[in-house]
Design a protein around this motif. Structure first.
Motif, PDB file in Angstrom:
ATOM      1  N   ASN A   1       0.832  -1.204   0.000  1.00 50.13           N
ATOM      2  CA  ASN A   1       0.000   0.000   0.000  1.00 50.13           C
ATOM      3  C   ASN A   1       0.868   1.255   0.000  1.00 50.13           C
ATOM      4  O   ASN A   1       0.549   2.247  -0.677  1.00 50.13           O
ATOM      5  N   LEU A   2       1.956   1.213   0.779  1.00 53.51           N
ATOM      6  CA  LEU A   2       2.881   2.346   0.810  1.00 53.51           C
ATOM      7  C   LEU A   2       3.533   2.538  -0.557  1.00 53.51           C
ATOM      8  O   LEU A   2       3.670   3.670  -1.042  1.00 53.51           O
ATOM      9  N   LYS A   3       3.905   1.459  -1.185  1.00 52.65           N
ATOM     10  CA  LYS A   3       4.501   1.531  -2.527  1.00 52.65           C
ATOM     11  C   LYS A   3       3.538   2.195  -3.507  1.00 52.65           C
ATOM     12  O   LYS A   3       3.946   3.069  -4.296  1.00 52.65           O
ATOM     13  N   GLU A   4       2.277   1.801  -3.476  1.00 53.78           N
ATOM     14  CA  GLU A   4       1.287   2.382  -4.380  1.00 53.78           C
ATOM     15  C   GLU A   4       1.083   3.862  -4.113  1.00 53.78           C
ATOM     16  O   GLU A   4       0.895   4.654  -5.044  1.00 53.78           O
ATOM     17  N   ARG A   5       1.121   4.251  -2.831  1.00 54.17           N
ATOM     18  CA  ARG A   5       0.964   5.672  -2.486  1.00 54.17           C
ATOM     19  C   ARG A   5       2.135   6.491  -3.015  1.00 54.17           C
ATOM     20  O   ARG A   5       1.959   7.614  -3.498  1.00 54.17           O
ATOM     21  N   ILE A   6       3.338   5.927  -2.921  1.00 55.69           N
ATOM     22  CA  ILE A   6       4.522   6.630  -3.428  1.00 55.69           C
ATOM     23  C   ILE A   6       4.432   6.799  -4.939  1.00 55.69           C
ATOM     24  O   ILE A   6       4.696   7.879  -5.479  1.00 55.69           O
ATOM     25  N   LYS A   7       4.011   5.744  -5.621  1.00 57.31           N
ATOM     26  CA  LYS A   7       3.888   5.808  -7.083  1.00 57.31           C
ATOM     27  C   LYS A   7       2.810   6.802  -7.503  1.00 57.31           C
ATOM     28  O   LYS A   7       2.935   7.497  -8.519  1.00 57.31           O
ATOM     29  N   ARG A   8       1.756   6.888  -6.698  1.00 53.65           N
ATOM     30  CA  ARG A   8       0.627   7.758  -7.042  1.00 53.65           C
ATOM     31  C   ARG A   8       0.867   9.215  -6.666  1.00 53.65           C
ATOM     32  O   ARG A   8       0.488  10.131  -7.418  1.00 53.65           O
ATOM     33  N   ASP A   9       1.500   9.441  -5.500  1.00 51.58           N
ATOM     34  CA  ASP A   9       1.558  10.789  -4.934  1.00 51.58           C
ATOM     35  C   ASP A   9       2.948  11.410  -4.922  1.00 51.58           C
ATOM     36  O   ASP A   9       3.181  12.390  -4.200  1.00 51.58           O
ATOM     37  N   SER A  10       3.880  10.844  -5.664  1.00 48.48           N
ATOM     38  CA  SER A  10       5.207  11.450  -5.733  1.00 48.48           C
ATOM     39  C   SER A  10       5.707  11.411  -7.169  1.00 48.48           C
ATOM     40  O   SER A  10       5.105  10.773  -8.035  1.00 48.48           O
ATOM     41  N   GLU A  11       6.812  12.105  -7.410  1.00 48.81           N
ATOM     42  CA  GLU A  11       7.414  12.124  -8.738  1.00 48.81           C
ATOM     43  C   GLU A  11       8.552  11.123  -8.856  1.00 48.81           C
ATOM     44  O   GLU A  11       9.287  11.124  -9.850  1.00 48.81           O
TER      45      GLU A  11
END
Length: 317
Positions: free
Chosen positions: A247-257
């Motif tokens: 879930n953290l990985k997906e958040r990083i991919k979604r909400d960061s550059e």
């Protein structure tokens, strides 16, 4: 040839250890009077299945110097003449001292040896030292010299950012990281502590209520802190719940550059003993405050070398 070795708390996955030919000296864990070698005699998955059923709190011990000495001797026999040992923070374990003893024993037994051995206190924990080890291995494989690797790690090791959050507060209480009062309030309000490394030791820097807010905090700090020049990969750790890390990985991919590699690896028994079930962590290199570096000229030279190596790698492909 350069051989890189470490203790088992680096928590690197078996495929990474094999890929970069990293020698691992295991810590030992005492579980109900029986001693196990981390990741050798007991797997992380098995440990996390039984941890809640144990009568006594497991304890850990640093690797015996003989373990480091064995790895050093094997490396020399294989033809390595430069050995770089990167250990977990000396403020939390005796692994660094154990490796230094092994280095002393080696030279006492081989007085005329021209083998170079360097032992580094990473000031890191778990995948923090693992991140440094991977970076060193990548630079080594690109042709970096032994001295360059040592200097780079010493200059940048305190920039490896650690974040760790846990579900199970009991193990933090027993390890002295939380008071009983804080833990009681935390359990009632579902507050989850978030820790980082300060001066080589773990310290609580934030508390969030619920996993969603924890993930938001971690991504926000990631966006603010990450040094994109060096963090071409990041490591996410977990103990018993891989979905939390995913879930953290997906958040990083979604909400960061961030466009680099996001690796997910399990924390081993030695680390899991202290953080318990439901822990998740993240590791990357952060910017120095105000972008001020220890030696601007040296760092610019390193940046030029890094970019040159990347260009050469692309040509080879």
């Amino acid at each position: 040839m350069i051989k890189i070795i470490a203790d088992s708390t680096c928590d690197l996955s078996p495929n990474i250890i094999k890929k970069y030919d990293i020698g691992i000296a295991p810590l030992t864990i005492n579980i109900n009077g029986k001693v196990y070698r981390d990741k050798i005699d007991i797997s992380a998955d098995k440990f996390y299945r039984i941890i809640e059923e144990l009568e006594n709190e497991p304890t850990t011990s640093m690797p015996n110097p003989s373990e480091f000495l064995r790895i050093i001797n094997e490396a020399v026999e294989e033809g390595h003449d430069e050995i770089l040992c990167i250990c977990m923070s000396s403020s939390t374990s005796g692994s660094y001292q154990s490796a230094e003893l092994a280095k002393t024993y080696f030279y006492e037994e081989n007085e005329k040896s021209e083998v170079k051995i360097e032992v580094i206190d990473s000031k890191c924990m778990s995948h923090g030292s693992g991140w440094l080890i991977m970076k060193a291995a990548i630079y080594r494989d690109r042709g970096a010299s032994f001295d360059r690797l040592v200097n780079w790690i010493e200059i940048h090791k305190k920039q490896v950012k650690h974040f760790l959050t846990v579900d199970d507060l009991d193990h933090l209480i027993k390890s002295g990281r939380l008071t009983n009062a804080s833990a009681f309030v935390g359990k009632i309000l579902r507050i989850k502590p978030i820790m980082t490394m300060k001066k080589g030791k773990g310290a609580i820097v934030a508390k969030e209520r619920g996993r969603k807010k924890v993930l938001s905090f971690l991504v926000k700090e990631f966006n603010k802190r990450i040094d994109m020049r060096y963090s071409n990969f990041i490591i996410l750790g977990y103990t018993s719940d891989i979905k939390y890390a995913e879930n953290l990985k997906e958040r990083i991919k979604r909400d960061s550059e961030f466009t680099g590699e996001i690796l997910i690896m399990q924390m081993g028994v030695a680390v899991g003993t202290h953080v318990g079930l439901g822990a998740v962590s993240m590791f990357y290199m952060e910017k120095k405050k105000g972008q001020v570096f220890d030696n601007l000229l040296v760092n610019r030279m390193h940046d030029f070398v890094d970019k040159t190596n990347d260009f050469i790698d692309k040509i080879k492909k």
